[in-house]
Design an enzyme around this catalytic site. Structure first.
Site, mmCIF file in Angstrom:
data_model
loop_
_atom_site.group_PDB
_atom_site.id
_atom_site.type_symbol
_atom_site.label_atom_id
_atom_site.label_comp_id
_atom_site.label_asym_id
_atom_site.label_seq_id
_atom_site.Cartn_x
_atom_site.Cartn_y
_atom_site.Cartn_z
ATOM 1 N N SER A 1 0.857 -1.187 0.000
ATOM 2 C CA SER A 1 0.000 0.000 0.000
ATOM 3 C C SER A 1 0.890 1.233 0.000
ATOM 4 C CB SER A 1 -0.880 0.020 1.255
ATOM 5 O OG SER A 1 -1.329 1.343 1.494
ATOM 6 N N HIS B 1 -1.545 -1.701 -3.949
ATOM 7 C CA HIS B 1 -2.794 -1.529 -3.206
ATOM 8 C C HIS B 1 -3.012 -0.028 -3.009
ATOM 9 C CE1 HIS B 1 -5.791 -2.877 -0.178
ATOM 10 N NE2 HIS B 1 -5.436 -1.782 0.478
ATOM 11 N N ASP C 1 -5.286 2.892 -1.536
ATOM 12 C CA ASP C 1 -6.303 3.147 -0.515
ATOM 13 C C ASP C 1 -7.038 4.454 -0.794
ATOM 14 O OD1 ASP C 1 -6.028 0.955 1.420
ATOM 15 O OD2 ASP C 1 -3.968 1.680 1.604
ATOM 16 N N MET D 1 -9.904 7.011 0.166
ATOM 17 C CA MET D 1 -10.684 7.392 1.355
ATOM 18 C C MET D 1 -11.362 8.728 1.117
ATOM 19 S SD MET D 1 -7.994 6.406 4.339
ATOM 20 C CE MET D 1 -6.993 4.909 4.253
ATOM 21 N N HIS E 1 -8.781 -0.029 -3.149
ATOM 22 C CA HIS E 1 -9.508 -0.379 -1.919
ATOM 23 C C HIS E 1 -10.359 0.832 -1.563
ATOM 24 C CE1 HIS E 1 -9.114 -1.306 2.694
ATOM 25 N NE2 HIS E 1 -10.357 -1.366 2.267
ATOM 26 N N MET F 1 -12.565 2.922 0.449
ATOM 27 C CA MET F 1 -13.123 3.221 1.775
ATOM 28 C C MET F 1 -13.938 4.489 1.625
ATOM 29 S SD MET F 1 -9.722 2.156 3.853
ATOM 30 C CE MET F 1 -8.750 2.238 2.352
ATOM 31 N N MET G 1 -9.871 -6.880 7.030
ATOM 32 C CA MET G 1 -9.152 -5.746 7.631
ATOM 33 C C MET G 1 -8.649 -6.160 9.007
ATOM 34 S SD MET G 1 -9.210 -3.288 5.429
ATOM 35 C CE MET G 1 -8.447 -2.069 6.492
ATOM 36 N N GLY H 1 -8.673 3.446 7.697
ATOM 37 C CA GLY H 1 -8.525 4.902 7.798
ATOM 38 C C GLY H 1 -7.082 5.382 7.787
ATOM 39 N N PHE H 2 -6.212 4.675 8.451
ATOM 40 C CA PHE H 2 -4.839 5.173 8.585
ATOM 41 C C PHE H 2 -3.824 4.030 8.506
ATOM 42 C CE2 PHE H 2 -7.628 8.206 10.563
ATOM 43 C CZ PHE H 2 -7.171 9.415 10.057
ATOM 44 N N GLY H 3 -2.664 4.356 7.964
ATOM 45 C CA GLY H 3 -1.558 3.404 7.976
ATOM 46 C C GLY H 3 -0.881 3.419 9.341
ATOM 47 N N GLY H 4 -0.056 2.434 9.577
ATOM 48 C CA GLY H 4 0.780 2.435 10.774
ATOM 49 C C GLY H 4 0.075 2.057 12.070
ATOM 50 N N ASP I 1 -5.192 -6.821 5.629
ATOM 51 C CA ASP I 1 -4.794 -5.429 5.419
ATOM 52 C C ASP I 1 -4.806 -4.683 6.745
ATOM 53 O OD1 ASP I 1 -4.289 -2.922 4.429
ATOM 54 O OD2 ASP I 1 -6.215 -2.701 3.396
ATOM 55 N N GLY I 2 -3.621 -4.239 7.154
ATOM 56 C CA GLY I 2 -3.511 -3.416 8.356
ATOM 57 C C GLY I 2 -2.583 -4.024 9.384
ATOM 58 N N GLY I 3 -1.495 -3.311 9.679
ATOM 59 C CA GLY I 3 -0.562 -3.786 10.697
ATOM 60 C C GLY I 3 0.189 -5.041 10.296
#
Ligand code: DX5
Ligand code: ZN
Length: 218
Positions: free
Chosen positions: A9, A34, A36, A38, A67, A69, A138, A143-146, A176-178
């Site tokens: 991403s 990927h 994102d 939003m 993706h 959102m 998910m 909403g946010f990376g990291g 997706d995420g972390g």
């Protein structure tokens, strides 16, 4: 043996340098990009839309997955399809008729993905699963990376993999995420075959090495 795909991403990438970053990801062996999207309503963050994806399409041969959102994905399917995406992932929690939108994506010749936020169970989507190409579980709140990986989401990955296997359906399951090396490994063990990773790759300081480590995982 299952082949694991890595889909970086670019959410946290420096957009003034995006051409270089995309080139590095492609050279490093990423399987897709990927993207994102939003809208500031479905999630609190705002990123980019079809015009940006059209620019990315010009600079890479990698498959592009959008993706979405956004609150009303159905309204934008044509625009995203025309921007050059290869697949579009919509959220179960977005407005509108999810099945109708998934079918519209497929009718446009694209792959259709269904994303489930952490609080959304699989049960209410069983009728949709045969229609999709990829389920995106998910593993953070969108909403946010990291953000930190939510381990409770692993059960959903296993449940979906069991369901697909039981029906003889060959579908991709993305997470997706972390996603780092350790959480990625847990997801693969649970049945995921597509790892979406943002900060762990793009902010690693060494894209080539980061992609190589992810690809060596299984
Ligand atoms: C979150 C996005 C993710 C995110 C992943 O809403 O869907 O794709 O960018 O970033 P990391 O890997 O940093 O969690
Ligand atoms: Zn994403």
């Amino acid at each position: 043996m299952v082949t694991i795909k890595i889909s970086p991403s670019i959410l946290t990438a420096d957009l003034s340098n995006i051409g270089k970053t995309v080139g590095e990801l492609e050279d490093a062996g990423a399987d897709s990009l990927h993207l994102d999207v939003m809208d500031g309503h479905f999630v609190r963050n705002i990123t980019f839309g079809p015009a940006f994806i059209r620019s990315i399409r010009k600079i890479t041969k990698l498959p592009l997955e959008a993706h979405l959102m956004i609150e009303d994905p159905d309204m934008y399917i044509e625009q995203f399809a025309e921007s050059g995406c290869d697949s579009i992932i919509i959220h179960r929690e977005s407005h509108g008729n999810t099945l109708a939108t998934l079918r519209r994506i497929k009718e446009g010749g694209l792959k259709a993905g269904l994303a489930l936020s952490p609080e959304t169970g699989l049960k209410a989507s069983m009728d949709l699963l045969p229609e999709i190409d990829m389920l995106l579980v998910m593993t953070v709140s969108p909403g946010f990376g990291g953000q930190a990986f939510i381990p409770e989401c692993l059960a959903k990955v296993s449940e979906a993999r069991r369901y697909f296997a039981g029906k003889g359906l060959e579908k991709e399951i993305g997470v997706d995420g972390g996603i780092k090396l350790d959480t990625g490994r847990l997801c693969i063990e649970a049945g995921a075959d597509v790892l979406v990773a943002g900060t762990a790759i793009v902010d690693s300081g060494n894209i080539k090495e980061a992609v190589r480590s992810f690809k060596a995982l299984p």
